[in-house]
Write a protein that holds these residues in place. Structure first.
Motif, PDB file in Angstrom:
ATOM      1  N   PHE A  15      45.850  46.063  27.859  1.00  0.00           N
ATOM      2  CA  PHE A  15      44.529  45.997  28.482  1.00  0.00           C
ATOM      3  C   PHE A  15      44.194  47.284  29.218  1.00  0.00           C
ATOM      4  O   PHE A  15      43.092  47.829  29.072  1.00  0.00           O
ATOM      5  CB  PHE A  15      44.464  44.806  29.446  1.00  0.00           C
ATOM      6  CG  PHE A  15      43.152  44.702  30.174  1.00  0.00           C
ATOM      7  CD1 PHE A  15      42.036  44.168  29.544  1.00  0.00           C
ATOM      8  CD2 PHE A  15      43.032  45.162  31.475  1.00  0.00           C
ATOM      9  CE1 PHE A  15      40.821  44.081  30.208  1.00  0.00           C
ATOM     10  CE2 PHE A  15      41.828  45.083  32.146  1.00  0.00           C
ATOM     11  CZ  PHE A  15      40.718  44.539  31.521  1.00  0.00           C
ATOM     12  N   TYR A  16      45.140  47.784  29.999  1.00  0.00           N
ATOM     13  CA  TYR A  16      44.889  49.000  30.776  1.00  0.00           C
ATOM     14  C   TYR A  16      44.817  50.235  29.872  1.00  0.00           C
ATOM     15  O   TYR A  16      44.017  51.149  30.127  1.00  0.00           O
ATOM     16  CB  TYR A  16      45.964  49.160  31.854  1.00  0.00           C
ATOM     17  CG  TYR A  16      45.954  48.012  32.846  1.00  0.00           C
ATOM     18  CD1 TYR A  16      44.896  47.857  33.730  1.00  0.00           C
ATOM     19  CD2 TYR A  16      46.979  47.072  32.868  1.00  0.00           C
ATOM     20  CE1 TYR A  16      44.856  46.795  34.626  1.00  0.00           C
ATOM     21  CE2 TYR A  16      46.947  46.003  33.755  1.00  0.00           C
ATOM     22  CZ  TYR A  16      45.885  45.871  34.622  1.00  0.00           C
ATOM     23  OH  TYR A  16      45.835  44.804  35.503  1.00  0.00           O
ATOM     24  N   LYS A  59      39.662  43.096  36.126  1.00  0.00           N
ATOM     25  CA  LYS A  59      39.635  42.945  34.671  1.00  0.00           C
ATOM     26  C   LYS A  59      38.251  42.559  34.172  1.00  0.00           C
ATOM     27  O   LYS A  59      37.810  42.992  33.113  1.00  0.00           O
ATOM     28  CB  LYS A  59      40.658  41.895  34.223  1.00  0.00           C
ATOM     29  CG  LYS A  59      42.088  42.424  34.144  1.00  0.00           C
ATOM     30  CD  LYS A  59      43.013  41.382  33.551  1.00  0.00           C
ATOM     31  CE  LYS A  59      44.422  41.937  33.369  1.00  0.00           C
ATOM     32  NZ  LYS A  59      45.327  40.954  32.745  1.00  0.00           N
ATOM     33  N   SER A  98      49.794  42.882  29.330  1.00  0.00           N
ATOM     34  CA  SER A  98      48.704  43.450  30.127  1.00  0.00           C
ATOM     35  C   SER A  98      48.648  44.967  30.005  1.00  0.00           C
ATOM     36  O   SER A  98      47.612  45.582  30.290  1.00  0.00           O
ATOM     37  CB  SER A  98      48.854  43.058  31.607  1.00  0.00           C
ATOM     38  OG  SER A  98      50.100  43.533  32.117  1.00  0.00           O
ATOM     39  N   GLN A 110      42.626  40.380  38.730  1.00  0.00           N
ATOM     40  CA  GLN A 110      41.857  39.481  37.868  1.00  0.00           C
ATOM     41  C   GLN A 110      40.368  39.809  37.944  1.00  0.00           C
ATOM     42  O   GLN A 110      39.652  39.797  36.938  1.00  0.00           O
ATOM     43  CB  GLN A 110      42.105  38.025  38.310  1.00  0.00           C
ATOM     44  CG  GLN A 110      41.766  36.995  37.243  1.00  0.00           C
ATOM     45  CD  GLN A 110      42.638  37.110  36.012  1.00  0.00           C
ATOM     46  OE1 GLN A 110      43.804  37.465  36.110  1.00  0.00           O
ATOM     47  NE2 GLN A 110      42.068  36.820  34.857  1.00  0.00           N
TER      48      GLN A 110
END
Length: 300
Positions: free
Chosen positions: A187-188, A7, A184, A4
């Protein structure tokens, strides 16, 4: 907890890594369209067609995205063609895949934003081959040849992920569900893509040697202006249709990785400075919006 925190710092880490190691990042730059494809596929697996409803708001936002971007390009072209390209792509680029997340965090209508995100991407896929045939590096080619070349790159990149998501939902529901529950991943992949496109942008800037950077500064400045204007205009139009937050995020939050890639591929590569700086501007605005919302909630 560690992920978290990571991020929160992923944006500056990705940008700095791409800028510092641009010579090495260029080696894997060919991966960018594939990464964009997978990001869109993962995002589209989360979309629910049942919850999608067309609204006049979507028509207004699309009009600004397409017609507005062309008008700005025409107005700025006589001033500086490079600035015109860099500003144009910041408006023409479709909505970011992460816009729905921010919209939800701000308390907006996620379904409305998701619908516009899909429409925005489909519109760019269909119109981009025609527009890019008349500007940038492809202007020297015959129209049909240019249109065909760009079309065979843009349409599979932006439309096929949606088609694949529908096919997976119908014939491979377990795979579809797995991607749906692992958002997720986008996101990466976004972080890797941002590192690559930032590296390529810095590479083009570095190749200019001792050249003056007046144009680059102007492109970044105009990107800031249109970023703020798009958020404001989107909110004003959205307010009329009781979707202020979705309107602002739909028009203001852009898929900057795609925008940088399009600029590097079809326009003057230095035009990519526009969406590269837009990354910073839009994330600053989103951070400010989230901070204001948090402050208001703590007072209640």
């Amino acid at each position: 907890m560690i992920l978290q925190r990571l991020k929160k710092w992923m944006l500056p880490i990705a940008m700095i890594t791409g800028a510092v190691f641009y010579r090495y990042v260029q080696i894997i730059s060919f991966l960018t369209p594939y990464l964009i494809f997978i990001m869109l596929l993962v995002t589209y697996c989360k979309l629910s067609l049942r919850n999608m409803n067309l609204s006049p708001l979507h028509a207004w936002l699309l009009g600004i995205q397409v017609i507005g971007s062309l008008l700005i390009y025409a107005l700025l072209y006589s001033f500086d063609p490079l600035v015109a390209e860099g500003t144009f792509i910041c408006i023409f680029c479709p909505t970011a895949t992460a816009a729905a997340v921010i919209t939800g965090m701000l308390g907006g209508d996620i379904a409305c934003l998701a619908t516009y995100s899909l429409l925005s991407n489909m519109t760019v896929a269909i119109i981009a081959p025609f527009i890019f045939s008349f500007m940038g590096d492809h202007i020297s080619l015959p129209f049909f040849e240019s249109f065909l070349k760009i079309g065979t790159e843009m349409i599979p990149l932006l439309i096929f992920p949606f088609v694949c998501a529908l096919i997976l939902q119908k014939f491979l529901p377990k795979v579809h569900s797995a991607l749906q529950n692992r958002q997720s991943i986008s996101f990466y992949l976004w972080a890797i893509s941002l590192t690559i496109v930032m590296g390529k942008t810095v590479s083009f800037i570095a190749s200019r040697g001792n050249a003056e950077y007046k144009e680059e500064i102007l492109i970044a400045l105009f990107a800031l202006i249109v970023c703020v204007l798009q958020f404001i205009l989107g909110k004003l139009i959205g307010q009329k249709y009781y979707n202020k937050i979705a309107g602002g995020q739909g028009l203001g939050q852009k898929n900057t990785v795609l925008a940088i890639w399009m600029a590097l591929t079809y326009l003057n590569p230095l035009a990519s400075i526009g969406p590269a700086s837009y990354v910073v501007w839009q994330n600053s605005i989103n951070s400010l919006q989230l901070w204001i919302k948090e402050k208001k909630e703590t007072k209640i």
